[in-house]
Design an enzyme around this catalytic site. Structure first.
Site, PDB file in Angstrom:
ATOM      1  N   LYS A 194       0.792  -1.231   0.000  1.00 17.86           N
ATOM      2  CA  LYS A 194       0.000   0.000   0.000  1.00 17.86           C
ATOM      3  C   LYS A 194       0.829   1.288   0.000  1.00 17.86           C
ATOM      4  O   LYS A 194       0.264   2.370  -0.062  1.00 17.86           O
ATOM      5  CB  LYS A 194      -0.968  -0.031   1.173  1.00 17.86           C
TER       6      LYS A 194
HETATM    7  C1  PLP Z   1      -4.530  -4.473   1.581  1.00 13.69           C
HETATM    8  C2  PLP Z   1      -3.920  -5.788   1.364  1.00 13.69           C
HETATM    9  C3  PLP Z   1      -4.520  -6.738   0.524  1.00 13.69           C
HETATM   10  C4  PLP Z   1      -5.862  -6.510  -0.128  1.00 13.69           C
HETATM   11  O1  PLP Z   1      -5.843  -5.453  -1.059  1.00 13.69           O
HETATM   12  P1  PLP Z   1      -7.224  -4.811  -1.548  1.00 13.69           P
HETATM   13  O2  PLP Z   1      -6.823  -3.767  -2.533  1.00 13.69           O
HETATM   14  O3  PLP Z   1      -7.905  -4.254  -0.349  1.00 13.69           O
HETATM   15  O4  PLP Z   1      -8.012  -5.919  -2.169  1.00 13.69           O
HETATM   16  C5  PLP Z   1      -3.859  -7.934   0.288  1.00 13.69           C
HETATM   17  N1  PLP Z   1      -2.681  -8.206   0.894  1.00 13.69           N
HETATM   18  C6  PLP Z   1      -2.083  -7.320   1.718  1.00 13.69           C
HETATM   19  C7  PLP Z   1      -0.812  -7.711   2.363  1.00 13.69           C
HETATM   20  C8  PLP Z   1      -2.672  -6.085   1.976  1.00 13.69           C
HETATM   21  O5  PLP Z   1      -2.080  -5.226   2.802  1.00 13.69           O
END
Ligand code: PLP
Length: 384
Positions: free
Chosen positions: A107
């Site tokens: 993220k």
């Molecule tokens: C946020 C996250 C996800 C899911 O991503 P989305 O865009 O919410 O579907 C998957 N794996 C990790 C490690 C994350 O931090």
């Protein structure tokens, strides 16, 4: 470029307003009024461009005149300044490692892009935007890191008690300055509901300039397209059909991949890989959308019962199930299956995965059984 509300409200806003407000006045998610294909020659020659130039070409139509080209490139150079290695595991399977940013989960790109945009908008103004965000761990860490000391921003993070790891709790709670973390007795869905409620609460209107930094915010959502274009650049010499398996919770990342495809990136198919919080795989199978309360798992960033970006995925396919099924398959796995997959990856392929990526791997393997000529990429979304 203007954005409309998926709840149908008629008012359209530009990129700056959509980023600052997070949600439309009627509580709906913002959606671009129009998504145009990017130049085919550019896609064919991706390997001749830097990651920053690629990001610029991909995002510019969504920014419109909210940010000039020079400043946008500057923002992007702060956004994609780390690597996204593609690891070849043999048999047409690749791991796309998205965890090489400062907070070790994928993220960072979205959070940094949004933070830099808000900082830019507030550069010469004496106003403060309050960023309210719900997290199951990784979002809050990336947002805290990306927004730390960004001018004109005040960040409030809500996270569920006992449901984030110790490292994550430290990433959330130890910044100080403009970052405040609040521990909530409840689940991630409860935190997310509190955020949604705050947005439509008339008591906050006019008093606080609230925005969200979840993937409902277009700056976070759309910048995730960069991964798919940058990865294609690395694969461009190869002509086999390309399949992406995306470990999903709120479905922002997967939805960004679908936009990339719509813009002309030659991706053959997507896989929604989930843990037992399987609302989307169930929908793809049965045609009934039946969100359930989230269940805790070891892949806790995907413990989402009611994925907030799914409506955007529906919109991209005109709410037609057969069109959606043409682009997207879905598979879900238990903690025991994810754990066994991590063991298999380590023992057989000498690769250390963590639970989110392991679920992406399992779903990819399952899909490729019937598509032996395809090359598959699963996203490893967090550092093991
Ligand atoms: C946020 C996250 C996800 C899911 O991503 P989305 O865009 O919410 O579907 C998957 N794996 C990790 C490690 C994350 O931090």
């Amino acid at each position: 470029m203007l954005y409309r509300s998926l709840n149908g409200h008629h008012k359209k806003v530009n990129f700056e307003t959509a980023v600052k407000n997070g949600l439309a006045e009627d509580g709906g998610l913002f959606f671009p009024e129009k998504i145009s294909p990017i130049n085919n020659e550019f896609i064919k020659n991706l390997d001749k461009y830097s990651n920053i130039d690629i990001a610029h070409e991909v995002i510019k139509q969504f920014i419109g005149d909210s940010i000039n080209e020079k400043d946008l490139k500057e923002i992007l150079s702060n956004t994609v300044d780390f690597d996204f290695p593609l690891i070849d595991l043999g048999n047409n399977i690749y791991s796309l490692e998205l965890f090489h940013g400062p907070t070790l989960a994928f993220k960072d790109v979205g959070a940094r892009f949004m933070a830099n945009c808000l900082g830019y908008f507030n550069k010469n103004k004496n106003i403060t935007n309050t960023v309210l965000v719900a997290t199951s761990g990784d979002t809050g860490a990336a947002v805290a890191n990306g927004f730390f000391k960004v001018k004109g921003t005040n960040v409030i993070i809500l996270y569920p008690e006992n449901k984030v790891s110790e490292i994550q709790e430290r990433q959330l709670t130890t910044n100080g300055n403009n970052i405040t973390a609040l521990r909530v007795k409840g689940s991630f869905d409860d935190c997310q509901d509190m955020v949604k409620t705050a947005f439509i609460d008339p008591e906050y209107e006019d008093k606080i300039r609230l925005t969200s930094a979840n993937s409902i915010n277009i700056a976070r959502w759309l910048s995730q397209m960069f991964y798919y274009f940058i990865t294609y650049k690395k694969l461009a010499a190869q002509s086999k059909p390309i399949v992406f398996s995306v470990p999903s919770g709120n479905f922002g990342n997967l939805c960004a991949g679908l936009v990339a495809k719509l813009m002309g990136l030659p991706i053959n198919h997507f896989i929604a890989s989930t843990n037992v919080n399987d609302t989307v795989p169930r929908f793809l199978e049965t045609g009934t959308y039946d969100p359930l309360k989230s269940v805790p798992t070891i892949s806790n960033a995907m413990d989402v019962g009611a994925p907030s970006n799914f409506i955007r995925i529906e919109e991209l396919h005109d709410y037609k199930l057969d069109r959606l099924r043409g682009n997207l398959s879905g598979f879900s796995y238990t903690d025991a299956e994810a754990t066994a997959a991590m063991g298999h990856l380590l023992k057989k392929l000498n690769y250390i995965a963590e639970p989110h990526g392991a679920i992406g791997y399992l779903a990819l393997k399952n899909y490729l059984k019937t598509k032996p000529d395809a090359q598959g990429i699963f996203l490893e979304t967090a550092h093991p």
